[in-house]
Structure formats: C-alpha cells, structure tokens
Design an enzyme around this catalytic site. Sequence first.
Site, short mmCIF file in Angstrom:
data_model
loop_
_atom_site.label_atom_id
_atom_site.label_comp_id
_atom_site.label_asym_id
_atom_site.label_seq_id
_atom_site.Cartn_x
_atom_site.Cartn_y
_atom_site.Cartn_z
CE LYS A 1 -4.00 2.01 2.37
NZ LYS A 1 -4.93 1.88 3.52
CG HIS B 1 -7.25 -5.75 6.93
ND1 HIS B 1 -6.27 -5.64 5.97
CD2 HIS B 1 -7.06 -4.69 7.76
CE1 HIS B 1 -5.54 -4.56 6.19
NE2 HIS B 1 -5.99 -3.98 7.28
CG HIS C 1 0.78 1.14 9.85
ND1 HIS C 1 0.38 0.66 11.09
CD2 HIS C 1 -0.04 0.55 8.94
CE1 HIS C 1 -0.63 -0.18 10.93
NE2 HIS C 1 -0.89 -0.26 9.64
#
Length: 422
Positions: free
Chosen positions: A297, A362, A388
């Site tokens: 991501k 998830h 993150h």
Amino acid sequence: MGKQPVSNGGEAVKPEHKTHSPILELQYLYHRSGHRLALFADKESAINTHIKQLEGIRFSKTHHCWYMDLTVDNIAFVTAMLGGICRINDSGLQDYITTHCELNIPMPATVKKAKTFTTSSAATQQKAIMNAGYIHPVNVPALQAMRQYLRLKGYSPSTIKTYSNELSQFLQTIKSVPARLFTVERIKDYLDYCATTLQLTEATLHSRMNALKFYYEQVLQKEAFFWPIPRPKKPMQLPKTISKEQVIQLINAVENIKHRTVIMLAYACGLRVSEVVSLKVSDIDGHRKLLTVHRGKGKKDRVVSLGPGMLIMLREYYKAYHPKYYLFEGQHTGEHLSIRSIQLVLGRAKQKAGITQAGSMHMLRHSFATHLLDKGIDVVFIQKLLGHNDIKTTLRYLHVTNKDLLNIISPLEDIAGLINMK
C-alpha cells in the site's frame, strides 16, 4: 418481443452485426459462477482497443465477448467511458432484466443460489439497473479527465475505480449541469443531500468527498476549493481481532495445503490480502529467512522475517504445488490466486471453527499486530512490520491489547468479600 439474451443453459447468445459501424451491445451473461455484464463488439472494430483498457475487464474465449461483474456501477462506468465513441445497444440486457424480474422466469439452479437479483427486491433492482449509468454528455469529459489524471499520477487500479465510481454518482445526480461550474455552496448542498436524503455512512461520505476534492483541486486546479467544506467525524472503530487459540482453530479448519499456507502467511507476517496473493516465488528468501513485500500500500517495499514454522509450511507447500512465478497461482496460467477466493476460504474456515466474530482476511493482520503488542514488542517495530507511514495508525492496536488490561483489577474486587452474593 425482445431478443432473448440467454439460451436455456444460461449462456449468452452472441449477437449478429450487419454493419461495420461502431456498435457495442450489452448483454447478460452467467459465467464462472457469477452474474456478468457482457460486451459484444465486432472482432475488427476499433472499439476493442478502448474496451481492453477498462478496469476489471476480461475476455471470454468461450463466449467470444468481453465481460465484467454485473453491477450498477459497472453499467454506469461502461456507458460513461464508451458512450461518446460508439453506439451502445443495451436492449438485450434490459430484455433479460425485464423478463426475469417481471415474468419471474426461473434461472438455472446454479444462478438461483447467487445473492444478486433475488426476487425479494426484484422491482427495486430492476429500476436501479435500468436507470443506471446515464451521465449527461456535457459531463462525460469530467470523468474521463479524472481517470486520465489518476493514471498519470500512478494511482492504483483500486483507487482509480473507487474515485471513478464516486464521481460517477455525483455526475449522474447533477444531470446536465456542468460539473466544472459548481460552486463551493452547491457542493455543500450536494453533500448535505448525500448525508440526509441518501443517508450515506461517514466512511462513504469521506470517500465521495475525497473524489470530488481530487477532481476540483487536482484536475481543475482550483486551489483550496474544499477548504471551507467541513468533513463528518469518523467513528472510532477498534480493529477486529481474534485470540491465538482461535487462530489455531482457524488454521486447523483449512484442509487444503495451499489455502492453509495463505492463511498462515497472512497471520505470520501481518500481510494485507492483496499482498499475500501478489507474492512471487522470488520474494521468499529461505536462506536469510526473509519475505519481501514489493509495492505494498502506497507503493512501498518492506521486509518481514519468516519463522522456522512458517518456512517448514512454505517448503511443504512448494513440494506439493511447484509454483513457477506467483507463489499462489490461480486457475489460469500467469494469474495469481484471487482475493475473493481467499475471502471465501476464510469464511468457510471461520464457520467450521465456530468463530463468530465479524472480520475478513484483514482480521489476521489486526490479530498479528495485537498479539505482538501482547508479547511486549515495541510499537515502532510493529509499525515497520506493518508498513504504516504514520505511527498513529499503529497506535490503534493499543486499544485492543490485553497486556496491561489484565493487570488492572476492578474496585469491585476490593469490596467483594463484604457483599452478600446470595
């Protein structure tokens, strides 16, 4: 009487074209255990070049047509993207929907099991599909411009699809009013309509606002256009997790070695489901005991360690399946396992294991992070493992860890001996 779009076996009937004009025919198709929107065009037509560039489009050699999932958004998407460069004939699709919903002609047995087009809401779904996808010609360039801008900036296909769908909903609502002429006040009125009349959730409102903000500030270059527009407060939702004991039950409930390896790897490394299915054989370094996630991501790479137990499972899986390119190969050569198939496997495993908590794949990533916190692992290291950008995202897991909560004793226990329990 309208042309029958499907045969008795549920297969699409290929339409006949008598001219070489750019005509695109939309039909209903039941293919690969699902409802599909079939797109028929002449083999030599230039329109095929445009069709193959659509997100989510595939070609069926069996039915000799292009197809994608049959949804209201996809009908709107195809109409908006191709309506300006060809003539779209959707009479076949409308005939099928009308015949099925109003005359209640039974589908093949396999189709009846599907959740889409159930007779309980047939009239509502018929109206939605029949009216779907009309964007006034004055606003079609707006959608095309935004999609092009998103592609040029390198956004992911999923983001492009989400933003396109959200802008399409807006353009369908405003009809012939040019979107480029909307003022901040009119945008506020529209968002108020979304919140009060459509009763969209906070998450959906944020998604729609993000798409509109991108269109007006990025595509139209209206700087700080959304600055005066307030955003709804998002609810504080805790990550969905399961215990270590439930993880064991979940993994043991999966008999297929490939599916079991997928679930184990997702939990062992805290991977997103899209990252798991996209892994290549070359991403596993057995000697260094490392797994490399490429273009996760935000298009970020990261490295995660592999424990001895996970390496043993990966080797057993490799001996059984001998994957060549993708670590978890799909049914077709050169394709990886689909996200949907893994979600279905997880759903069946949860049911078999008796796990009632809501949550998709998830949930395993959330559980990975929470269990590391329970073990006393520093939150900064967990942030790196999860990939993150912002430590605040990782700090959410502090709300669900049991490490410190178990040491807190309720004040009731201090006076329990003085209370009559009978």
